[in-house]
Design a protein around this motif. Structure first.
Motif, short mmCIF file in Angstrom:
data_model
loop_
_atom_site.label_atom_id
_atom_site.label_comp_id
_atom_site.label_asym_id
_atom_site.label_seq_id
_atom_site.Cartn_x
_atom_site.Cartn_y
_atom_site.Cartn_z
N ALA A 110 0.87 -1.19 0.08
CA ALA A 110 0.06 -0.20 0.06
C ALA A 110 0.94 1.39 -0.08
O ALA A 110 1.88 1.29 0.76
CB ALA A 110 -1.23 0.01 1.17
N SER B 104 -1.71 -4.70 2.63
CA SER B 104 -1.81 -3.68 3.45
C SER B 104 -0.64 -3.67 4.68
O SER B 104 0.15 -4.53 4.63
CB SER B 104 -3.14 -3.75 4.29
N LYS C 233 -3.88 1.33 -3.13
CA LYS C 233 -4.55 0.88 -1.73
C LYS C 233 -5.09 -0.63 -2.06
O LYS C 233 -5.14 -1.12 -3.02
CB LYS C 233 -5.86 1.83 -1.54
#
Length: 121
Positions: free
Chosen positions: A14, A121, A87
């Motif tokens: 990310a 993430s 993202k």
């Protein structure tokens, strides 16, 4: 007939960046609008970005505005998608498409094979 070959997918953290490329081979593609769609697991394919045949006009989905940039190289029959500030929600298979853009969006005549982009993430 037109063949579209994508490259540049992969795994990124990310906040990172990736650039997708889509090269066209076959009949002339100079008069086509070009674009990208994506399909996340369990979701429908959605529009991401498009660029007009002249390169003067670009269109983006709200979800990627300010982060993604579409461009094209007419001499190389190639369209690019520069993806920044990625993202986890950008994780999807990305498909390039050549077709015609109207008020209804990009209507593809040809599709690429897809490139997987995974954002951790």
């Amino acid at each position: 007939q037109v063949q579209l070959v994508e490259s540049g997918g992969g795994l990124v953290q990310a906040g990172g960046s990736l650039r997708l490329s889509c090269a066209a081979a076959g009949r002339t593609v100079r008069d086509y609008d070009m674009g990208w769609f994506r399909q996340a697991p369990g979701k429908e394919r959605e529009f991401v970005a498009a660029i007009g045949w002249s390169g003067d006009n670009t269109y983006y989905a709200d979800s990627v505005k300010g982060r993604f940039t579409i461009s094209r190289d007419g001499a190389k029959n190639t369209v690019y998608l520069q993806m920044n500030s990625l993202k986890p929600s950008d994780t999807a298979v990305y498909y390039c498409a050549f077709g015609y853009y109207s008020v209804l969006g990009l209507a593809p005549n040809y599709w690429g094979q897809g490139a997987l982009v995974t954002v951790s993430s």
